[in-house]
Design a protein around this motif. Structure first.
Motif, PDB file in Angstrom:
ATOM      1  N   LEU A   1       0.839  -1.196   0.000  1.00 56.46           N
ATOM      2  CA  LEU A   1       0.000   0.000   0.000  1.00 56.46           C
ATOM      3  C   LEU A   1       0.874   1.245   0.000  1.00 56.46           C
ATOM      4  O   LEU A   1       0.601   2.228  -0.691  1.00 56.46           O
ATOM      5  CB  LEU A   1      -0.926  -0.021   1.221  1.00 56.46           C
ATOM      6  CG  LEU A   1      -1.957   1.113   1.317  1.00 56.46           C
ATOM      7  CD1 LEU A   1      -2.839   1.138   0.093  1.00 56.46           C
ATOM      8  CD2 LEU A   1      -2.784   0.974   2.573  1.00 56.46           C
TER       9      LEU A   1
ATOM     10  N   GLU B   1       2.205   1.813  -3.427  1.00 57.01           N
ATOM     11  CA  GLU B   1       1.150   2.313  -4.309  1.00 57.01           C
ATOM     12  C   GLU B   1       0.868   3.793  -4.029  1.00 57.01           C
ATOM     13  O   GLU B   1       0.730   4.601  -4.947  1.00 57.01           O
ATOM     14  CB  GLU B   1      -0.126   1.494  -4.110  1.00 57.01           C
ATOM     15  CG  GLU B   1      -1.219   1.897  -5.086  1.00 57.01           C
ATOM     16  CD  GLU B   1      -2.462   1.028  -4.989  1.00 57.01           C
ATOM     17  OE1 GLU B   1      -2.406  -0.025  -4.320  1.00 57.01           O
ATOM     18  OE2 GLU B   1      -3.479   1.416  -5.569  1.00 57.01           O
ATOM     19  N   GLN B   2       0.828   4.157  -2.729  1.00 59.50           N
ATOM     20  CA  GLN B   2       0.575   5.556  -2.382  1.00 59.50           C
ATOM     21  C   GLN B   2       1.733   6.438  -2.834  1.00 59.50           C
ATOM     22  O   GLN B   2       1.530   7.590  -3.224  1.00 59.50           O
ATOM     23  CB  GLN B   2       0.355   5.724  -0.874  1.00 59.50           C
ATOM     24  CG  GLN B   2      -0.835   4.969  -0.309  1.00 59.50           C
ATOM     25  CD  GLN B   2      -2.177   5.507  -0.760  1.00 59.50           C
ATOM     26  OE1 GLN B   2      -2.294   6.041  -1.857  1.00 59.50           O
ATOM     27  NE2 GLN B   2      -3.196   5.342   0.055  1.00 59.50           N
TER      28      GLN B   2
ATOM     29  N   ASN C   1       1.151   7.121  -6.356  1.00 58.96           N
ATOM     30  CA  ASN C   1       0.084   8.116  -6.466  1.00 58.96           C
ATOM     31  C   ASN C   1       0.612   9.521  -6.207  1.00 58.96           C
ATOM     32  O   ASN C   1       0.267  10.471  -6.902  1.00 58.96           O
ATOM     33  CB  ASN C   1      -1.045   7.809  -5.472  1.00 58.96           C
ATOM     34  CG  ASN C   1      -1.860   6.602  -5.888  1.00 58.96           C
ATOM     35  OD1 ASN C   1      -1.944   6.298  -7.075  1.00 58.96           O
ATOM     36  ND2 ASN C   1      -2.443   5.926  -4.926  1.00 58.96           N
TER      37      ASN C   1
ATOM     38  N   ASP D   1       1.242  15.454   0.257  1.00 60.50           N
ATOM     39  CA  ASP D   1      -0.223  15.482   0.284  1.00 60.50           C
ATOM     40  C   ASP D   1      -0.792  14.067   0.278  1.00 60.50           C
ATOM     41  O   ASP D   1      -1.631  13.717   1.108  1.00 60.50           O
ATOM     42  CB  ASP D   1      -0.732  16.271  -0.924  1.00 60.50           C
ATOM     43  CG  ASP D   1      -2.231  16.448  -0.871  1.00 60.50           C
ATOM     44  OD1 ASP D   1      -2.698  17.108   0.067  1.00 60.50           O
ATOM     45  OD2 ASP D   1      -2.930  15.913  -1.744  1.00 60.50           O
ATOM     46  N   THR D   2      -0.334  13.239  -0.648  1.00 62.36           N
ATOM     47  CA  THR D   2      -0.910  11.908  -0.787  1.00 62.36           C
ATOM     48  C   THR D   2      -0.596  11.033   0.429  1.00 62.36           C
ATOM     49  O   THR D   2      -1.484  10.399   0.996  1.00 62.36           O
ATOM     50  CB  THR D   2      -0.360  11.231  -2.052  1.00 62.36           C
ATOM     51  OG1 THR D   2      -0.597  12.109  -3.144  1.00 62.36           O
ATOM     52  CG2 THR D   2      -1.051   9.918  -2.305  1.00 62.36           C
TER      53      THR D   2
ATOM     54  N   ARG E   1      -2.480  12.272   3.531  1.00 62.84           N
ATOM     55  CA  ARG E   1      -3.897  11.911   3.536  1.00 62.84           C
ATOM     56  C   ARG E   1      -4.090  10.452   3.921  1.00 62.84           C
ATOM     57  O   ARG E   1      -5.044  10.098   4.598  1.00 62.84           O
ATOM     58  CB  ARG E   1      -4.472  12.130   2.139  1.00 62.84           C
ATOM     59  CG  ARG E   1      -5.107  13.469   1.957  1.00 62.84           C
ATOM     60  CD  ARG E   1      -5.919  13.465   0.691  1.00 62.84           C
ATOM     61  NE  ARG E   1      -5.082  13.503  -0.497  1.00 62.84           N
ATOM     62  CZ  ARG E   1      -5.387  12.885  -1.632  1.00 62.84           C
ATOM     63  NH1 ARG E   1      -6.486  12.171  -1.720  1.00 62.84           N
ATOM     64  NH2 ARG E   1      -4.599  12.977  -2.681  1.00 62.84           N
ATOM     65  N   SER E   2      -3.198   9.586   3.430  1.00 61.29           N
ATOM     66  CA  SER E   2      -3.440   8.168   3.675  1.00 61.29           C
ATOM     67  C   SER E   2      -2.842   7.690   4.996  1.00 61.29           C
ATOM     68  O   SER E   2      -3.357   6.776   5.608  1.00 61.29           O
ATOM     69  CB  SER E   2      -2.882   7.344   2.516  1.00 61.29           C
ATOM     70  OG  SER E   2      -1.510   7.599   2.376  1.00 61.29           O
TER      71      SER E   2
ATOM     72  N   MET F   1      -9.559  10.121  13.156  1.00 60.79           N
ATOM     73  CA  MET F   1     -10.004  10.399  11.800  1.00 60.79           C
ATOM     74  C   MET F   1     -10.087  11.894  11.535  1.00 60.79           C
ATOM     75  O   MET F   1      -9.548  12.406  10.563  1.00 60.79           O
ATOM     76  CB  MET F   1     -11.379   9.739  11.606  1.00 60.79           C
ATOM     77  CG  MET F   1     -11.894   9.772  10.213  1.00 60.79           C
ATOM     78  SD  MET F   1     -10.797   8.896   9.123  1.00 60.79           S
ATOM     79  CE  MET F   1     -10.930   7.267   9.839  1.00 60.79           C
TER      80      MET F   1
ATOM     81  N   ALA G   1      -7.551  14.018   9.227  1.00 65.96           N
ATOM     82  CA  ALA G   1      -8.056  14.691   8.030  1.00 65.96           C
ATOM     83  C   ALA G   1      -7.717  16.175   8.065  1.00 65.96           C
ATOM     84  O   ALA G   1      -7.311  16.762   7.062  1.00 65.96           O
ATOM     85  CB  ALA G   1      -9.562  14.486   7.904  1.00 65.96           C
TER      86      ALA G   1
ATOM     87  N   SER H   1      -3.880  16.622   7.640  1.00 62.09           N
ATOM     88  CA  SER H   1      -3.354  16.304   6.316  1.00 62.09           C
ATOM     89  C   SER H   1      -3.700  17.400   5.317  1.00 62.09           C
ATOM     90  O   SER H   1      -2.959  17.641   4.381  1.00 62.09           O
ATOM     91  CB  SER H   1      -3.876  14.949   5.834  1.00 62.09           C
ATOM     92  OG  SER H   1      -5.259  15.001   5.618  1.00 62.09           O
TER      93      SER H   1
END
Lengths: 305, 379
Positions: free
Chosen positions: A5, A8-9, A12, A254-255, A258-259, A275, A279, A282
């Protein structure tokens, strides 16, 4: 978070950064070489996306649509430079901001007048749809991979142009001393028009590439414009290398923020507050990055001394 | 940009005989007509004006202003409408954050407000007001329906996401109120976010069996296109806001087969709705969206109240509004005690009719559904 993951991030983030680079490259050239703050850069991005959507709708060809986005945005750039921007070089930054802000409003309403208020359809071509399997079993969108490829090719092309060609030498000279290179017989106003059109064309290309996986609508350029300004401030104004490094830093921050931030806070807070805290933090992360960079390098990473 | 248009809703029927009221009624509509969210406001306006034109009344004057989706602009416009235009009834606001900026102070100045869209929980609960009527829905409604539908569809481990702003929190709260299964993940995205690669990667890694999302406007277009391209093929469910008529054409085939919940659809079978869809298409050359139906219903509610009461007689006018004695495009329509609709909410599926993407009803998620805030409202 598993390693897969995370990889992958990271991809991204890289893709997001490369897209930002296409926007920021034009902005940093125009700001650095011509000393002009161009808020209407986001409108050129929008023009590229709309031109691509219109051409793709009429012809069904995605490659033609990309060419159209490049050409239309460059053409719009030449028009803007000739009729508006040219009068602003010697003016105060505030005047430039006012005039180019007016251009945003004019372009937005004109686009709405021509294409209507509803978002337009633009899709990636079949030959770029779907996913590919990367090493280690990562399934990744082919189109996003293609965006990374295009962005890196453009970056290499720009480096080559700026450092190896005659026009690149003139651009760098113009950045240092515009009177002197005018006195040496270089047609400085033609050079400025070229730089502006090049920046516009790159923004238009970014708009078309991104429009295929996002929504093509009026006002799509402004959020990206703000990020592009963050990128050039971090990278150092006028530096293509800075724009590339800055864009990738912003994209990754940023990506990954966020994740990862929400799950990071989840380690020691209860889920709902983790959460909301994650949020909120981020969405601040890239600005925190900007503050951090400016604290240590007030002119940006590659902004000279 | 400051589109200031004084539209006198006129049909030519103006003439001789006695008109219901001695003097006309002035309606102030503040809605979003420019910028990224303009499609919604334009649909509400067009639906509203269609109903006024069809009523044949020439004594209703509608003043339309563009709020540009900015709360400060909306507040200024509202002050001007109340103080210098002296409107009798206000309507039009699309976005909940604008609604919260404008409506409470308009109500405090004695205005009637008919909401064609925004239904923030505050105005349904503790801050409810006798002169505030919502003709569309309370914000939570369609999400509650999506939760109920997810139970019916047998989803047991769903991943939910919404933007991090009041309506987004309302959305996930509403969904969880009805949904009985497990949550594979819960994510708040940034408002106005355009790239969802990070969230889609999380969905892929989460082991979910389905996805619920509330991403209105352009955010939904971006999400759906990227989701379709990601290779994740879990079923998706969401409220109608990401699947309305204006958006579907921009999403294209990526939305086909997705289930969404709505209080309105163009294939609800009743005479009013059939006539509405046909006349809207004839007048404007496009299919109506749910926003257009809400504008149309709002105007018809107003007209029905004006038939029996004078707007200057506030008590009688309020009673006439409460009666909701009009033919809704939704069929049965009534107000709960906090002036929000009691209505059926349907499940729709995105289909393709010729070249046009649209929705068709495949079931009912909730019947005669009210809202969770009725008890908190004392008026």
């Amino acid at each position: 978070m598993s390693l897969l993951l995370f990889i992958e991030q990271t991809l991204n983030g890289l893709q997001f950064g490369v897209m930002l680079f296409l926007m920021a490259a034009g902005l940093t050239l125009v700001f650095g070489v011509m000393g002009l703050i161009n808020l209407a850069h986001g409108s050129l991005y929008m023009i590229g996306a709309f031109a691509a959507a219109a051409v793709a709708g009429a012809t069904g060809s995605f490659l033609l649509a990309l060419v159209a986005s490049f050409v239309c945005a460059a053409f719009a750039g030449v028009l803007i430079e000739f009729f508006v921007i040219r009068r602003l070089y010697d003016r105060d930054h505030l005047d430039q901001v006012l005039a180019t802000f007016a251009l945003i409003l004019i372009f937005s309403e004109a686009t709405r007048w021509v294409f209507g208020s509803f978002p337009l359809f633009l899709d990636k071509p079949d030959w770029l749809s779907g996913t590919v399997m990367l090493p280690f079993g990562i399934e990744y969108s082919l189109y996003r991979l293609a965006i990374i490829g295009v962005g890196l090719v453009v970056a290499v092309g720009l480096f080559w142009m700026i450092s190896k060609t005659r026009i690149g030498i003139r651009i760098r000279a113009g950045e240092n001393d515009r009177e002197m290179i005018g006195a040496l017989g270089v047609n400085i106003s033609l050079l400025y028009t070229f730089v502006f059109a090049l920046g516009a064309a790159l923004a238009g290309l970014a708009g078309a590439l991104v429009g295929a996986i996002q929504s093509v609508q009026v006002g799509m350029g402004e959020p990206v414009l703000i990020l592009a300004f963050v990128v050039i401030v971090i990278g150092g104004i006028g530096s293509i290398k800075g724009a590339l490094i800055g864009a990738i830093l912003v994209g990754l921050t940023d990506t990954l923020g966020r994740s990862m931030l929400p799950s990071f806070f989840g380690l020691f807070l209860e889920p709902s507050s983790a959460m909301s805290l994650g949020a909120s933090l981020s969405s601040m992360s890239i600005y925190l990055l900007m503050i951090g960079v400016l604290l240590f390098r007030p002119k940006g990473l590659f902004g000279g001394v | 940009m400051k589109l200031k248009s004084l539209i006198i809703a006129a049909s030519l029927a103006a003439s001789t005989a006695t008109i219901a009221q001695a003097e006309g009624v002035k309606v102030g509509m503040i809605t979003t007509l420019s910028g990224g969210g303009a499609g919604l406001g334009i649909d509400v306006r067009d639906g509203f004006m269609l109903a006024i034109a069809q009523s044949g009344r020439d004594d209703i004057e509608v003043v339309i202003e563009d709020d540009q989706r900015k709360p400060d602009v909306a507040v200024q416009l509202a002050d001007r409408m109340i103080q210098s235009e002296q409107v009798d009834v206000m309507t039009g606001i699309i976005w909940s954050n604008l609604a919260m900026a404008v409506i409470p102070s308009a109500l405090a100045q004695g205005q009637f407000y008919l909401s064609p869209n925004a239904g923030p929980s505050a105005l349904a609960g503790a801050d409810c007001h006798e002169n505030y009527f919502n003709v569309a829905w309370q914000n939570d409604n369609l999400h509650e329906a999506a939760g109920a539908y997810s139970n019916d569809a047998g989803y047991a481990n769903i991943f939910i996401l919404a933007p991090n702003y009041p309506a987004g929190t309302d959305a996930l709260t509403g969904f969880k109120r009805m949904y009985e299964g497990e949550l594979a993940g819960e994510v708040y995205t940034q408002l106005g976010q355009t790239d969802y690669a990070a969230e889609i990667a999380q969905i892929r890694a989460s082991g979910a069996d389905s996805v619920f999302f509330f991403l209105p406007g352009g955010m939904g277009i971006s999400f759906l296109k990227q989701y379709a391209d990601s290779g994740v093929d879990l079923p998706v469910v969401g409220p109608a806001f990401s699947f309305d008529q204006g958006i579907l054409q921009a999403v294209g085939a990526a939305a086909l087969g997705v289930h969404n919940t709505s209080q309105w659809s163009k294939d609800i079978e009743n005479e009013t709705n059939a006539a509405f869809v046909e006349s809207f298409q004839a007048e404007y050359g496009r299919l109506p969206s749910l926003y257009a139906s809400q504008g149309f219903d709002t105007a018809n509610l107003l007209i029905s109240a004006l038939e029996v009461a004078d707007v200057d007689d506030a008590d009688a006018f309020r009673a006439a509004l409460e009666a909701a004695n009009f033919d809704s495009t939704r069929g049965d329509f009534a107000f709960a005690s906090n002036h929000h609709p009691i209505q059926d909410i349907y499940v729709r599926e995105v289909i393709q009719e010729g070249d046009v993407f649209t929705n068709k009803i495949i079931g009912t998620a909730l019947t005669d559904h009210s809202n969770a805030y009725v008890d908190q409202c004392s008026m």
